[in-house]
Design an enzyme around this catalytic site. Structure first.
Site, PDB file in Angstrom:
ATOM      1  CG  ASP A  50      25.978 -26.754  16.747  1.00  0.00           C
ATOM      2  OD1 ASP A  50      25.856 -25.645  17.288  1.00  0.00           O
ATOM      3  OD2 ASP A  50      25.584 -27.086  15.639  1.00  0.00           O
ATOM      4  CB  ALA A  51      29.483 -31.245  19.867  1.00  0.00           C
ATOM      5  CG  ASP A  54      23.191 -31.086  19.613  1.00  0.00           C
ATOM      6  OD1 ASP A  54      22.346 -30.193  19.806  1.00  0.00           O
ATOM      7  OD2 ASP A  54      23.609 -31.417  18.493  1.00  0.00           O
ATOM      8  CB  SER A  99      13.227 -29.295  18.517  1.00  0.00           C
ATOM      9  OG  SER A  99      14.571 -29.486  18.529  1.00  0.00           O
ATOM     10  CG  LEU A 100      14.140 -32.545  13.610  1.00  0.00           C
ATOM     11  CD1 LEU A 100      15.169 -32.549  12.485  1.00  0.00           C
ATOM     12  CD2 LEU A 100      12.930 -33.383  13.214  1.00  0.00           C
ATOM     13  CD  GLU A 132      14.964 -33.296   4.519  1.00  0.00           C
ATOM     14  OE1 GLU A 132      14.056 -34.134   4.380  1.00  0.00           O
ATOM     15  OE2 GLU A 132      14.794 -32.069   4.543  1.00  0.00           O
ATOM     16  CE  LYS A 134      19.264 -31.269  13.255  1.00  0.00           C
ATOM     17  NZ  LYS A 134      19.889 -30.001  13.587  1.00  0.00           N
ATOM     18  CG  ASP A 136      25.100 -26.350  12.076  1.00  0.00           C
ATOM     19  OD1 ASP A 136      24.159 -26.003  12.814  1.00  0.00           O
ATOM     20  OD2 ASP A 136      26.264 -26.527  12.476  1.00  0.00           O
ATOM     21  NE  ARG A 155      13.833 -23.547  16.841  1.00  0.00           N
ATOM     22  CZ  ARG A 155      14.620 -24.610  16.959  1.00  0.00           C
ATOM     23  NH1 ARG A 155      14.240 -25.753  16.447  1.00  0.00           N
ATOM     24  NH2 ARG A 155      15.786 -24.524  17.560  1.00  0.00           N
ATOM     25  CE1 TYR A 242      13.306 -27.603   8.125  1.00  0.00           C
ATOM     26  CE2 TYR A 242      15.389 -26.932   7.140  1.00  0.00           C
ATOM     27  CZ  TYR A 242      14.506 -26.911   8.200  1.00  0.00           C
ATOM     28  OH  TYR A 242      14.799 -26.188   9.324  1.00  0.00           O
ATOM     29  CE  LYS A 306      12.233 -33.512   7.590  1.00  0.00           C
ATOM     30  NZ  LYS A 306      12.278 -32.321   6.743  1.00  0.00           N
ATOM     31  CE  LYS A 330      23.135 -32.925  15.676  1.00  0.00           C
ATOM     32  NZ  LYS A 330      22.600 -32.156  16.757  1.00  0.00           N
ATOM     33  CB  CYS A 435      33.690 -44.509  53.081  1.00  0.00           C
ATOM     34  SG  CYS A 435      33.169 -42.836  52.697  1.00  0.00           S
ATOM     35  CB  CYS A 438      33.108 -41.638  57.050  1.00  0.00           C
ATOM     36  SG  CYS A 438      32.352 -43.120  56.390  1.00  0.00           S
ATOM     37  CB  CYS A 453      30.166 -45.096  52.241  1.00  0.00           C
ATOM     38  SG  CYS A 453      30.201 -44.572  53.955  1.00  0.00           S
ATOM     39  CB  CYS A 459      29.451 -41.339  55.652  1.00  0.00           C
ATOM     40  SG  CYS A 459      30.354 -40.735  54.221  1.00  0.00           S
TER      41      CYS A 459
HETATM   42  S1  IVH Z   1      12.585 -30.837   9.771  1.00  0.00           S
HETATM   43  C1  IVH Z   1       9.005 -30.670  12.782  1.00  0.00           C
HETATM   44  N1  IVH Z   1      14.633 -30.949   8.178  1.00  0.00           N
HETATM   45  O1  IVH Z   1      17.077 -28.842  12.719  1.00  0.00           O
HETATM   46  C2  IVH Z   1      10.432 -30.697  12.453  1.00  0.00           C
HETATM   47  N2  IVH Z   1      14.857 -29.692  10.164  1.00  0.00           N
HETATM   48  O2  IVH Z   1      17.181 -29.945  15.376  1.00  0.00           O
HETATM   49  C3  IVH Z   1      10.789 -29.784  11.372  1.00  0.00           C
HETATM   50  N3  IVH Z   1      17.006 -28.579  10.394  1.00  0.00           N
HETATM   51  O3  IVH Z   1      14.443 -26.956  14.006  1.00  0.00           O
HETATM   52  C4  IVH Z   1      12.232 -29.790  11.106  1.00  0.00           C
HETATM   53  N4  IVH Z   1      17.871 -29.279   8.504  1.00  0.00           N
HETATM   54  O4  IVH Z   1      16.015 -25.853  12.262  1.00  0.00           O
HETATM   55  C5  IVH Z   1      14.162 -30.468   9.318  1.00  0.00           C
HETATM   56  N5  IVH Z   1      16.339 -31.072   6.650  1.00  0.00           N
HETATM   57  C6  IVH Z   1      15.873 -30.611   7.777  1.00  0.00           C
HETATM   58  C7  IVH Z   1      16.634 -29.790   8.599  1.00  0.00           C
HETATM   59  C8  IVH Z   1      16.094 -29.345   9.799  1.00  0.00           C
HETATM   60  C9  IVH Z   1      18.062 -28.541   9.583  1.00  0.00           C
HETATM   61  C10 IVH Z   1      16.949 -27.900  11.686  1.00  0.00           C
HETATM   62  C11 IVH Z   1      15.670 -27.165  11.957  1.00  0.00           C
HETATM   63  C12 IVH Z   1      15.111 -27.833  13.175  1.00  0.00           C
HETATM   64  C13 IVH Z   1      16.342 -28.379  13.786  1.00  0.00           C
HETATM   65  C14 IVH Z   1      16.051 -29.507  14.752  1.00  0.00           C
END
Ligand code: IVH
Length: 758
Positions: A50-51, A54, A99-100, A132, A134, A136, A155, A242, A306, A330, A435, A438, A453, A459
């Protein structure tokens, strides 16, 4: 030789990249992300952690922010998911699944709050947020009609998901029936697997000789996306609600209220969800959740914030793939110590010398790292661009033990150096004064962090980079002549391509070549050669903006090239203006130099020699002919072109070798006049709109964003070019001026009616 396509090697500030470098890195990142998306979303067989994913995506976004033209609709930054697997039915999402945006540093949380306040025109008023974990896992959208679960969709690409209804029905956390729900209710949330269930599943898989999963998220994804629902049933999946999609009636007035409503309807919601009064409280919850992370029993990778008020969420709306009202903070990425074996220098298209740390390979966040960026000379010496100490002023040397991190960036960076482990015989790194490609002097101009350079086209590194840029997609984009081919031709003895003009003589030279004709060479055949020559021939007709961009002049990116092409229309007009403006350009530089020197003297630096040099240039250039002054003014008045771009262009055109290369090239071309393109069709497309007075239903920022998204240009003042004035209460001089000029004036409601339904 420079290799910026190898983005796992070195990361530079995107603002320092040339467009070709940016494009190359962008392409490499995009393809890696696409492959990762396919592997993850379609095949459930992730190829990176993931890291890293991202980080790659963030780097891509950073490059796109610096080079907006690279952001095409098919860019991975515009995709929120991945390709759909075959075998599942498709379900279009009534409301897109987004996505976020990610945050990494504490300050990002303040920025988030600031941005929202600004957008809403909110002063110091209360603005509360929910925080809240996140989760995984993978997101799922559940559609209930009249309280009955009728559909479940992944999705997918955000627009269309996979139909996994039968599989979702096997998850005990997902109710099949709801009592007291709106007629239509789409509940969204995360499917995940607990640590304990994951360990047990892997043990079972291993015992059965089946494939094991790399982590709980992959196990959850692999389990939900089974064509045979009975397999999903045997896998212990869970679900946290959520969010929501399509709704026949609002769930509540606040995010917190909506979550409580979902809980009352029978969904699992996360017990660590908190209401927070502002950024400080958000950070406190972040720390609390981070501390409890290890004991939760399931994977989380950050905290989601949010805006609590749903009416404000609606006003804030969305960017292309992320809501403005939410952000994912994150958890930090991993760090690792390793030995810096060697410092090497790469040379870019504009001659920038970029130092790279070659490392003893080390794993950071699941990825083996063997290179890190060292940015520039100051960075190595322990100073930032303002001369302030970084790493408390500790320098970096070959043989040092350095701490590597990959947070926020794709290319690893060096966080620290361990002086206790520094070898006794180590010496400070001496940045090259010539350089390495060259041998030309490497020059660092006043105020520039980058050492360059001075060899120009002499060059080979610069020349090759320029050629690679020349044939890149937004430039000449010659089919069959990509970066690889151009490099090979550059080194070719019989049919060399050393300058862009050489491309257009290739066919004639090949025809005259008795022995080593292209078609007889490895990798080429009759057909591919014919095609290549045809593709080159086709490109003799070239759009003006492409040509300007293709020249690879420093600071002249795709956008500047467009602006110049739009303004001048014809190549000759541009060239004539640049030639005419030269004395004024020199005078501008001289004035700049003198100013910089005066500042240096004020700071107590002894720069006598330079000052006198600056003065003499200033004197020589003081008597600028009127025509030159006019041409220069014309140039710098172009929207988007400032003195930096203008000076860089002027230098390129005035440099004898560069000019000769440009003229040679243009001699082979038929440069087309610039044709304006209309992006979106709407009643306001191409119109210049001015907003004035108080807007009551939206802030200026909202109004501007909306108008621009419809293809309008939003200006700050009324002029003869204004097409429309949107005047709210309190409109003053602008409304008067509009009336004088006969510009159409409408009120806010009139504007909303005009754009309604778009
Ligand atoms: S809110 C419009 N809340 O993270 C945005 N997403 O990186 C709606 N995710 O696609 C997403 N925990 O799959 C929301 N507490 C949380 C979440 C969460 C995990 C995921 C979700 C989203 C992704 C974005």
């Amino acid at each position: 030789m420079a290799d910026f396509t190898d983005h796992s090697n070195v990361q530079r500030d995107p603002a320092e990249l040339s467009l070709s470098e940016a494009r190359a890195e962008h392409a490499a990142l995009a393809s890696e992300l696409e492959a990762a998306n396919l592997a993850y979303h379609r095949d459930d067989a992730p190829v990176m952690d993931d890291a890293r994913y991202d980080a790659l995506k963030r780097r891509l976004a950073a490059i796109e922010a610096a080079f907006p033209t690279l952001k095409t609709p098919d860019s991975p930054t515009e995709q929120v998911g991945g390709a759909l697997a075959e075998g599942f039915g498709k379900i279009p999402h009534v409301v897109r699944m987004l996505s976020l945006e990610n945050a990494f540093a504490d300050e990002d949380v303040d920025d988030f709050d600031d941005r929202i306040r600004k957008y809403l025109g909110w002063g110091a008023q209360d603005l509360s947020y929910t925080a809240e974990p996140k989760i995984d896992g993978l997101s799922l959208s559940l559609r209930y009609e009249n309280g009955v679960l009728i559909q479940a969709a992944t999705r997918g690409d955000g627009e269309t998901g996979e139909n996994v209804t039968e599989n979702a029905r096997t998850i005990t956390d997902i109710p099949q029936h709801l009592t007291g729900a709106p007629e239509v209710l789409e509940v969204r949330g995360e499917v995940y697997m607990s640590h304990a269930d994951f360990a047990a599943l892997n043990a079972r898989q291993e015992a059965a000789g089946a494939k094991t999963f790399a982590n709980p998220r992959n196990a959850a994804a692999g389990s939900l996306r089974q064509l045979d629902a009975s397999i999903t049933r045997s896998r212990p999946l869970r679900f946290f609600a959520y969010a929501w999609g399509d709704l026949s009636q609002p769930l509540a007035e606040t995010q917190m209220g909506a979550i409580e409503r979902l809980a009352a309807l029978g969904f699992q919601t996360n017990p660590l969800t908190r209401l927070c009064a502002g950024p400080e409280a958000l950070r406190a919850v972040y720390r609390e959740i981070e501390q409890r992370r290890a004991g939760l029993g399931y994977d989380i990778d950050g905290v989601v914030y949010k805006v609590n008020d749903l009416a404000l969420q609606a006003r804030l709306g969305f960017r292309s793939t992320t809501p403005r009202w939410a952000i994912a903070h994150k958890f930090p990425a991993e760090l690792a110590w390793t030995r810096l074996e060697k410092i090497e220098i790469q040379v870019g298209r504009t001659g920038a010398l970029s130092p790279v740390a070659r490392l003893s390979p080390v794993t950071v966040g699941g990825v083996v790292v063997s290179n890190a960026t060292l940015h520039n000379e100051d960075y190595i010496q322990g100073r930032d661009s303002k001369g302030q100490p970084i790493r408390e002023g500790r320098d970096i040397r070959e043989g040092d033990w350095v701490q590597i991190y990959r947070a926020g960036d794709v290319i690893p960076k060096i966080k620290d150096v361990d002086l206790a482990r520094r070898p006794g015989d180590s010496v400070a790194y001496a940045f090259p004064t010539t350089c390495p490609e060259c041998g030309s002097p490497a020059v660092r101009e006043e105020g520039d962090a980058v050492c360059r350079c001075s060899g120009g086209l002499i060059c080979p590194a610069q020349a090759v980079e320029k050629l690679r840029h020349f044939v890149s997609r937004a430039a000449f984009d010659i089919e069959g002549l990509g970066a690889k081919q151009v490099e090979a031709f550059f080194a070719d003895e019989t049919l060399p391509i050393r300058t862009p003009a050489d491309i257009f003589t290739l066919a004639t030279r090949d025809a005259a070549e008795p022995l080593r004709k292209l078609k007889n060479r490895d990798g080429w055949g009759e057909k591919s050669v014919t095609n290549l020559f045809a593709a080159i021939e086709e490109r003799r007709h070239i759009a003006l903006n492409r040509l300007i961009f293709a020249l690879g002049i420093r600071h002249v990116g795709e956008v500047a090239a467009q602006d110049l092409a739009r303004h001048f229309g014809r190549w000759e007009a541009l060239a004539e203006t640049l030639d005419a403006a030269r004395p004024a350009a020199l005078a501008h530089r001289a004035a700049d130099l003198a100013e910089a020197e005066e500042r240096a003297i004020a700071l107590g630096h002894n720069r006598r020699a330079k000052v006198s040099e600056a003065r003499s240039v200033a004197i020589a250039a003081a008597d600028v002919p009127r025509g030159a002054a006019r041409a220069w003014a014309d140039l710098v008045a172009i929207d988007g072109i400032g003195p930096v771009v203008a000076l860089s262009l002027s230098d390129a055109f005035a440099n004898p070798e560069e000019r000769a290369a440009i003229n040679d090239l243009v001699g082979f071309l038929e440069v087309q006049e610039f044709v304006k393109q209309v992006a979106v069709a709407s009643p306001v497309t191409g119109k210049t709109v001015v907003f004035t007075g108080t807007l009551e239903k939206m802030t200026r920022a909202e109004a501007k964003a909306r108008a621009e998204s419809l293809g309008a240009k939003v200006a700050g003042s009324v002029s003869a070019k204004t097409d429309l004035l949107v005047a709210g209460p309190g409109a003053g001089s602008k409304a008067k001026k509009a009336a004088e000029l006969g510009v159409t004036v409408i009120d806010e409601d009139g504007w909303l009616a005009l754009i309604e339904g778009l």
